[in-house]
Every structure is written in C-alpha cells, then in structure tokens.
Design an enzyme around this catalytic site. Sequence first.
Site, PDB file in Angstrom:
ATOM      1  N   PRO A 146       0.793  -1.232   0.000  1.00 47.07           N
ATOM      2  CA  PRO A 146       0.000   0.000   0.000  1.00 47.07           C
ATOM      3  C   PRO A 146       0.821   1.277   0.000  1.00 47.07           C
ATOM      4  O   PRO A 146       1.840   1.372   0.683  1.00 47.07           O
ATOM      5  CB  PRO A 146      -0.837  -0.109   1.277  1.00 47.07           C
ATOM      6  CG  PRO A 146      -0.210  -1.171   2.096  1.00 47.07           C
ATOM      7  CD  PRO A 146       0.466  -2.101   1.134  1.00 47.07           C
ATOM      8  N   ASN A 147       0.344   2.220  -0.789  1.00 47.12           N
ATOM      9  CA  ASN A 147       0.872   3.586  -0.895  1.00 47.12           C
ATOM     10  C   ASN A 147       2.184   3.682  -1.666  1.00 47.12           C
ATOM     11  O   ASN A 147       2.660   4.794  -1.911  1.00 47.12           O
ATOM     12  CB  ASN A 147       1.025   4.241   0.498  1.00 47.12           C
ATOM     13  CG  ASN A 147      -0.299   4.311   1.225  1.00 47.12           C
ATOM     14  OD1 ASN A 147      -1.263   4.839   0.671  1.00 47.12           O
ATOM     15  ND2 ASN A 147      -0.379   3.761   2.426  1.00 47.12           N
ATOM     16  N   TYR A 174      10.966   8.855   1.242  1.00 52.57           N
ATOM     17  CA  TYR A 174      10.955   7.856   0.169  1.00 52.57           C
ATOM     18  C   TYR A 174      11.582   8.341  -1.146  1.00 52.57           C
ATOM     19  O   TYR A 174      11.657   7.568  -2.098  1.00 52.57           O
ATOM     20  CB  TYR A 174       9.516   7.368  -0.070  1.00 52.57           C
ATOM     21  CG  TYR A 174       8.901   6.732   1.154  1.00 52.57           C
ATOM     22  CD1 TYR A 174       9.385   5.523   1.653  1.00 52.57           C
ATOM     23  CD2 TYR A 174       7.860   7.358   1.848  1.00 52.57           C
ATOM     24  CE1 TYR A 174       8.843   4.940   2.785  1.00 52.57           C
ATOM     25  CE2 TYR A 174       7.310   6.783   2.989  1.00 52.57           C
ATOM     26  CZ  TYR A 174       7.801   5.580   3.455  1.00 52.57           C
ATOM     27  OH  TYR A 174       7.260   5.002   4.580  1.00 52.57           O
ATOM     28  N   HIS A 207      12.776  -2.655   2.248  1.00 56.69           N
ATOM     29  CA  HIS A 207      12.170  -1.395   2.698  1.00 56.69           C
ATOM     30  C   HIS A 207      13.033  -0.247   2.225  1.00 56.69           C
ATOM     31  O   HIS A 207      14.269  -0.293   2.360  1.00 56.69           O
ATOM     32  CB  HIS A 207      12.037  -1.356   4.222  1.00 56.69           C
ATOM     33  CG  HIS A 207      11.146  -2.439   4.722  1.00 56.69           C
ATOM     34  ND1 HIS A 207       9.775  -2.391   4.577  1.00 56.69           N
ATOM     35  CD2 HIS A 207      11.431  -3.634   5.286  1.00 56.69           C
ATOM     36  CE1 HIS A 207       9.261  -3.505   5.052  1.00 56.69           C
ATOM     37  NE2 HIS A 207      10.242  -4.284   5.492  1.00 56.69           N
ATOM     38  N   HIS A 219       4.049  -4.720   9.169  1.00 55.34           N
ATOM     39  CA  HIS A 219       3.935  -4.625  10.623  1.00 55.34           C
ATOM     40  C   HIS A 219       2.628  -5.209  11.165  1.00 55.34           C
ATOM     41  O   HIS A 219       2.378  -5.150  12.361  1.00 55.34           O
ATOM     42  CB  HIS A 219       4.063  -3.147  11.042  1.00 55.34           C
ATOM     43  CG  HIS A 219       5.124  -2.411  10.279  1.00 55.34           C
ATOM     44  ND1 HIS A 219       6.457  -2.784  10.333  1.00 55.34           N
ATOM     45  CD2 HIS A 219       5.069  -1.374   9.408  1.00 55.34           C
ATOM     46  CE1 HIS A 219       7.163  -1.974   9.535  1.00 55.34           C
ATOM     47  NE2 HIS A 219       6.345  -1.122   8.962  1.00 55.34           N
ATOM     48  N   ARG A 239       4.729  10.863  -2.293  1.00 60.49           N
ATOM     49  CA  ARG A 239       4.532  10.499  -0.897  1.00 60.49           C
ATOM     50  C   ARG A 239       5.782  10.790  -0.060  1.00 60.49           C
ATOM     51  O   ARG A 239       6.849  10.237  -0.348  1.00 60.49           O
ATOM     52  CB  ARG A 239       4.250   8.993  -0.886  1.00 60.49           C
ATOM     53  CG  ARG A 239       4.197   8.382   0.451  1.00 60.49           C
ATOM     54  CD  ARG A 239       4.210   6.868   0.349  1.00 60.49           C
ATOM     55  NE  ARG A 239       3.947   6.345   1.670  1.00 60.49           N
ATOM     56  CZ  ARG A 239       4.259   5.138   2.081  1.00 60.49           C
ATOM     57  NH1 ARG A 239       4.824   4.294   1.248  1.00 60.49           N
ATOM     58  NH2 ARG A 239       3.999   4.774   3.307  1.00 60.49           N
ATOM     59  N   ARG A 270      12.593   4.366  12.862  1.00 64.69           N
ATOM     60  CA  ARG A 270      11.407   5.241  12.844  1.00 64.69           C
ATOM     61  C   ARG A 270      10.533   4.948  14.071  1.00 64.69           C
ATOM     62  O   ARG A 270      11.048   4.608  15.116  1.00 64.69           O
ATOM     63  CB  ARG A 270      10.688   5.061  11.502  1.00 64.69           C
ATOM     64  CG  ARG A 270      11.596   5.458  10.321  1.00 64.69           C
ATOM     65  CD  ARG A 270      10.954   5.181   8.987  1.00 64.69           C
ATOM     66  NE  ARG A 270       9.739   5.984   8.802  1.00 64.69           N
ATOM     67  CZ  ARG A 270       8.877   5.783   7.809  1.00 64.69           C
ATOM     68  NH1 ARG A 270       9.098   4.827   6.918  1.00 64.69           N
ATOM     69  NH2 ARG A 270       7.796   6.543   7.722  1.00 64.69           N
ATOM     70  N   GLU A 279      12.791  -9.429   1.527  1.00 68.04           N
ATOM     71  CA  GLU A 279      11.995  -8.289   2.008  1.00 68.04           C
ATOM     72  C   GLU A 279      12.810  -7.011   1.792  1.00 68.04           C
ATOM     73  O   GLU A 279      13.997  -6.977   2.125  1.00 68.04           O
ATOM     74  CB  GLU A 279      11.739  -8.504   3.506  1.00 68.04           C
ATOM     75  CG  GLU A 279      10.990  -7.390   4.204  1.00 68.04           C
ATOM     76  CD  GLU A 279      11.014  -7.563   5.740  1.00 68.04           C
ATOM     77  OE1 GLU A 279      11.846  -8.336   6.280  1.00 68.04           O
ATOM     78  OE2 GLU A 279      10.206  -6.894   6.394  1.00 68.04           O
ATOM     79  N   ASN A 283       8.059  -5.588  -0.902  1.00 75.70           N
ATOM     80  CA  ASN A 283       7.979  -4.507   0.079  1.00 75.70           C
ATOM     81  C   ASN A 283       6.513  -4.447   0.502  1.00 75.70           C
ATOM     82  O   ASN A 283       5.690  -3.843  -0.191  1.00 75.70           O
ATOM     83  CB  ASN A 283       8.423  -3.176  -0.530  1.00 75.70           C
ATOM     84  CG  ASN A 283       8.399  -2.058   0.514  1.00 75.70           C
ATOM     85  OD1 ASN A 283       7.825  -2.225   1.587  1.00 75.70           O
ATOM     86  ND2 ASN A 283       9.006  -0.931   0.199  1.00 75.70           N
ATOM     87  N   ALA A 323       3.074  -0.963   4.852  1.00 77.26           N
ATOM     88  CA  ALA A 323       2.509  -0.991   6.210  1.00 77.26           C
ATOM     89  C   ALA A 323       2.091  -2.398   6.647  1.00 77.26           C
ATOM     90  O   ALA A 323       2.084  -2.703   7.847  1.00 77.26           O
ATOM     91  CB  ALA A 323       1.329  -0.036   6.305  1.00 77.26           C
TER      92      ALA A 323
HETATM   93  C1  DQA Z   1       8.189   0.949   4.041  1.00 78.34           C
HETATM   94  C2  DQA Z   1       8.263   1.158   5.566  1.00 78.34           C
HETATM   95  C3  DQA Z   1       6.895   0.907   6.190  1.00 78.34           C
HETATM   96  O1  DQA Z   1       6.972   1.108   7.594  1.00 78.34           O
HETATM   97  C4  DQA Z   1       5.881   1.869   5.622  1.00 78.34           C
HETATM   98  O2  DQA Z   1       4.586   1.587   6.143  1.00 78.34           O
HETATM   99  C5  DQA Z   1       5.849   1.881   4.142  1.00 78.34           C
HETATM  100  C6  DQA Z   1       7.101   1.770   3.396  1.00 78.34           C
HETATM  101  C7  DQA Z   1       9.518   1.310   3.352  1.00 78.34           C
HETATM  102  O3  DQA Z   1       9.681   0.953   2.193  1.00 78.34           O
HETATM  103  O4  DQA Z   1      10.377   1.976   3.942  1.00 78.34           O
HETATM  104  O5  DQA Z   1       4.804   2.096   3.530  1.00 78.34           O
HETATM  105  O6  DQA Z   1       7.960  -0.435   3.797  1.00 78.34           O
END
Ligand code: DQA
Length: 147
Positions: A11-12, A24, A101, A81, A19, A108, A99, A75, A78
């Site tokens: 997501p996102n 990012y 990120h 978690h 964003r 964070r 995985e 990736n 959210a």
């Molecule tokens: C993320 C880190 C996550 O905590 C966050 O919710 C994201 C992006 C990252 O790529 O740093 O959406 O996975």
Amino acid sequence: MSIKILVINGPNLNLLGMREPDIYGSTTYDGLLELISAEADRLGIEVTFFQSNHEGDIVDSIQRAYRKIDGIIINPAAYTHTSIAILDAIKAVGIPTIEVHISNPDLRENFRKTSFIRPACIATIKGKGLQGYVEALKSLYKYLTDN
Ligand code: DQA
C-alpha cells in the site's frame, strides 16, 4: 529458461515520488519499475511487477506465483507490521523471498520495528532507498543460481 522474479509492492507505494519525499525520495513508482527492469535486463532475469493497496490481493499474487515464479522481492509497506496472512502466504508457496524497505523502519516509530514477514524471508534489505530493490535482485539472482 530464464529466472523469473516477481516484485510485489504494498500500500501507498504507487504514490512514490509524491509520498513523503523526504523519506521515500522523488522517484515515481514507474521510475522504480524502470530501475528494476534495467538491472533485470542486465542479469537476463524475467521480471514481473504487482502493486496493491489490498492485503488479500497481495496474498492472491503470492499464491499465483506458486510453481510459476522462482523468487519474490516484496515490500509489504505498512502490512509488514500487521500481516500474518502475507507471512503465511510466503511460507505456503515456499518461494525464496527477499523483504525490501526503502527507509529503515527500525529507525522510525516503534510500531515499525516489528516485521511479521521477516521470518519467512532469506534476507531483508532496508534503508538503502530504491537501490535496495536492485540489491535484492542481485542477491536473489545469486541465491537462485547458487542453489
Ligand atoms: C516501508 C516502511 C513501512 O513502515 C511503511 O509503512 C511503508 C514503506 C519502506 O519501504 O520503507 O509504507 O515499507
């Protein structure tokens, strides 16, 4: 037959570029796909992409990969978690998974420190920006050609 890798973004991540660019970066989601595709071409890997804001759709994409895909880069954003369902899907298909990120979630908020996905992955790459995906592709290629 070339190695097939599926890159899943949660997501996102479709909003990359817009964003929180301080966290990012300013490259868009399409820019990310170009970056990964260029490295895949260099390595002779067949790469496919999936992005969704919906947990069940991500689970479906992992299930569809069974017996069709050699490695997964994910990736989960959210859902990292929160999602036992994505953890279980990765375990179920048994496909080597890395995985990624973009940020380093460990540095964070506290709620980002737990990854439900990590135990099912052969590696986690975090805090390296979009280059983390390129690194994941190289590592997965090495893992799959060595094993
Ligand atoms: C993320 C880190 C996550 O905590 C966050 O919710 C994201 C992006 C990252 O790529 O740093 O959406 O996975």
